[in-house]
Design an enzyme around this catalytic site. Structure first.
Site, PDB file in Angstrom:
ATOM      1  N   ARG A 167      -1.331  -8.081   1.407  1.00 14.70           N
ATOM      2  CA  ARG A 167      -1.796  -7.779   0.052  1.00 14.70           C
ATOM      3  C   ARG A 167      -1.237  -6.453  -0.435  1.00 14.70           C
ATOM      4  O   ARG A 167      -0.955  -5.556   0.362  1.00 14.70           O
ATOM      5  CB  ARG A 167      -3.322  -7.644   0.050  1.00 14.70           C
ATOM      6  CG  ARG A 167      -4.016  -8.923   0.383  1.00 14.70           C
ATOM      7  CD  ARG A 167      -5.489  -8.778   0.157  1.00 14.70           C
ATOM      8  NE  ARG A 167      -6.128  -7.925   1.163  1.00 14.70           N
ATOM      9  CZ  ARG A 167      -7.433  -7.663   1.201  1.00 14.70           C
ATOM     10  NH1 ARG A 167      -8.219  -8.150   0.273  1.00 14.70           N
ATOM     11  NH2 ARG A 167      -7.939  -6.914   2.147  1.00 14.70           N
ATOM     12  N   ASP A 215      -2.630  -3.785  -3.595  1.00 17.40           N
ATOM     13  CA  ASP A 215      -3.737  -3.626  -4.539  1.00 17.40           C
ATOM     14  C   ASP A 215      -3.281  -3.616  -5.986  1.00 17.40           C
ATOM     15  O   ASP A 215      -2.098  -3.440  -6.269  1.00 17.40           O
ATOM     16  CB  ASP A 215      -4.435  -2.290  -4.272  1.00 17.40           C
ATOM     17  CG  ASP A 215      -5.469  -2.439  -3.187  1.00 17.40           C
ATOM     18  OD1 ASP A 215      -5.757  -3.579  -2.808  1.00 17.40           O
ATOM     19  OD2 ASP A 215      -5.974  -1.397  -2.723  1.00 17.40           O
ATOM     20  N   TYR A 224       6.532   1.730   3.517  1.00 21.77           N
ATOM     21  CA  TYR A 224       5.941   2.074   2.227  1.00 21.77           C
ATOM     22  C   TYR A 224       6.531   3.385   1.718  1.00 21.77           C
ATOM     23  O   TYR A 224       6.881   4.269   2.512  1.00 21.77           O
ATOM     24  CB  TYR A 224       4.425   2.263   2.350  1.00 21.77           C
ATOM     25  CG  TYR A 224       3.636   0.991   2.343  1.00 21.77           C
ATOM     26  CD1 TYR A 224       3.266   0.390   1.144  1.00 21.77           C
ATOM     27  CD2 TYR A 224       3.256   0.380   3.532  1.00 21.77           C
ATOM     28  CE1 TYR A 224       2.525  -0.786   1.135  1.00 21.77           C
ATOM     29  CE2 TYR A 224       2.523  -0.799   3.531  1.00 21.77           C
ATOM     30  CZ  TYR A 224       2.158  -1.370   2.325  1.00 21.77           C
ATOM     31  OH  TYR A 224       1.430  -2.527   2.308  1.00 21.77           O
ATOM     32  N   ARG A 244      -2.435   5.381   0.949  1.00 23.88           N
ATOM     33  CA  ARG A 244      -2.961   6.222  -0.135  1.00 23.88           C
ATOM     34  C   ARG A 244      -3.904   7.296   0.404  1.00 23.88           C
ATOM     35  O   ARG A 244      -3.947   8.415  -0.125  1.00 23.88           O
ATOM     36  CB  ARG A 244      -3.649   5.352  -1.187  1.00 23.88           C
ATOM     37  CG  ARG A 244      -2.635   4.479  -1.938  1.00 23.88           C
ATOM     38  CD  ARG A 244      -3.299   3.370  -2.724  1.00 23.88           C
ATOM     39  NE  ARG A 244      -4.273   3.906  -3.676  1.00 23.88           N
ATOM     40  CZ  ARG A 244      -5.112   3.150  -4.376  1.00 23.88           C
ATOM     41  NH1 ARG A 244      -5.110   1.823  -4.211  1.00 23.88           N
ATOM     42  NH2 ARG A 244      -5.952   3.692  -5.227  1.00 23.88           N
TER      43      ARG A 244
END
Lengths: 254, 254
Positions: free
Chosen positions: B51, B53, B111, B200
């Site tokens: 996933r 967000d 990422y 994050r």
């Protein structure tokens, strides 16, 4: 009263253009609302260097206004930015002579147009470029750009509906460059003034010249015929940026 | 049936995340709808690498699925892109062995997190970066990044609500670089897997270390305490990009 000049950037995507319109979110409206709040008045009027359409961006739009009292530019800059939505940034605040007018004092403007190359639209650039996937011969485009420089009647390149009848403008510089890393072709136009939609129509015509669909010196013919129907296309608003507004005595900064 | 792997980019701004949810616009939903249309079926299921967000972007998300018949990858690529909205681009289509699974075959992910510097939010980057105007000591950040590399229990860095109980993950690389021209600080994390919101939370903690508000070796303590409350902040979704998903035998491309 003190007279101020603000230089600002905005992402035009979510604005119905620069100029105030009833029940629409506009850049002028957002600025005037913030200044009315700061000055504790019902209405506040500012003068802009000119309109930008819905979806058109600015890297250096200029506005001017009178403000009560004598607040330091640094305080105006901070207060305004704290009241701005995230798609507007005030870059600079200056105190200017009372006769300075963002529109009437302007001696020139520079526009930039970003064309995204590549087969499919880049998701991260769809709001910030115009997409043109077809083969382009930039040498042809450069020959055509040279035809644009100088003083010409741009009637073929003005969207109808404007109230301006004199369509003679002077273009000082018209260039194109390739940004290979970004896979973009970037146009710049520096002139004494631009008609409604003029840059977007010029870009659409330049791209047709670049593909070979249109004669390389077609601008010379289009200046003569003064017919909007002959120039046809209008490049998307999303690629257009008002880059800089020039005033007397200022040297263009590249 | 042929088994396909697609690599895609998307602007996450206007999606309620990757994963299908009723009455929400999701990346998986948009892809499945296009494939259902192409295959002339009511429902189509695809597997994603994981996933992302709402508001999180992808430069190289990977999905896999079975498709009836044996259509060339070039035709799949063209057909899918013609059915995609402008905020999704299919970058690559490949035919893969039947046992390839976008999620279960993945051996690592990379990422990227873009932090916008500068005093005020840049209007053109508000959707594509996290803004952090405070002074940062990148040498401190680099020391902290070295503490992250290796195999650790990331319980302090997982948002609650996930169904995953094993919170041990291995980070192979954790770097930061400054892009002076763009006025950005860019983090990259390459690891065998990441928990919900983990990147994050790591970025928010790294920024606190960079300002000096948090001890430079605080990660070592946070691995021990296994307490989400101690790591606190979560950097905005807008700065986060799923850059690449790795599969067995593939070398990470920088």
């Amino acid at each position: 009263m003190t007279h101020y000049k603000l230089t600002l950037a905005y992402d035009g995507t979510h604005f119905a253009g620069y100029q105030v319109q009833p029940n629409q979110r506009t850049v002028q409206g957002v600025l005037q609302k913030a200044l009315a709040k700061m000055a504790k008045v019902d209405h506040f009027h500012i003068d802009g260097s000119g309109r930008t359409d819905s979806g058109v961006h600015a890297l250096g739009q200029v506005v001017s206004f009178d403000y009560p009292g004598n607040i330091p530019v640094e305080a105006i800059l901070r207060a305004m930015n704290s009241l701005m939505p995230l798609d507007v940034e005030i870059l600079k605040a200056e105190i200017v002579p009372a006769d300075f007018h963002a529109r009437y004092s302007a001696t020139g403007k520079r526009y930039l147009y970003r064309v995204q190359r590549g087969r499919y639209t880049d998701p991260f650039k769809r709001l910030y470029t115009g997409h043109f996937p077809y083969k382009l011969d930039l040498d042809r485009v450069r020959v055509a750009l040279d035809d644009l420089v100088g003083t010409h009647d741009f009637s073929s390149f003005a969207a109808s509906g404007g109230e301006i009848t004199d369509k003679v403008r002077t273009i000082y510089e018209a260039t194109v460059r390739e940004d290979v890393a970004a896979n973009e072709v970037i146009f710049e136009f520096y002139g004494n003034g631009f008609l409604y939609n003029m840059v977007r129509i010029l870009v659409a015509t330049l791209l047709e010249i670049g593909t070979g669909r249109r004669d390389v010196h077609d601008f010379l013919r289009l200046f003569e015929v003064k017919d909007r129907q002959q120039a046809r296309g209008t490049a998307p608003a999303s690629g257009l940026y008002l880059k800089e507004v020039y005033y007397d005595g200022e040297q263009p900064v590249r």
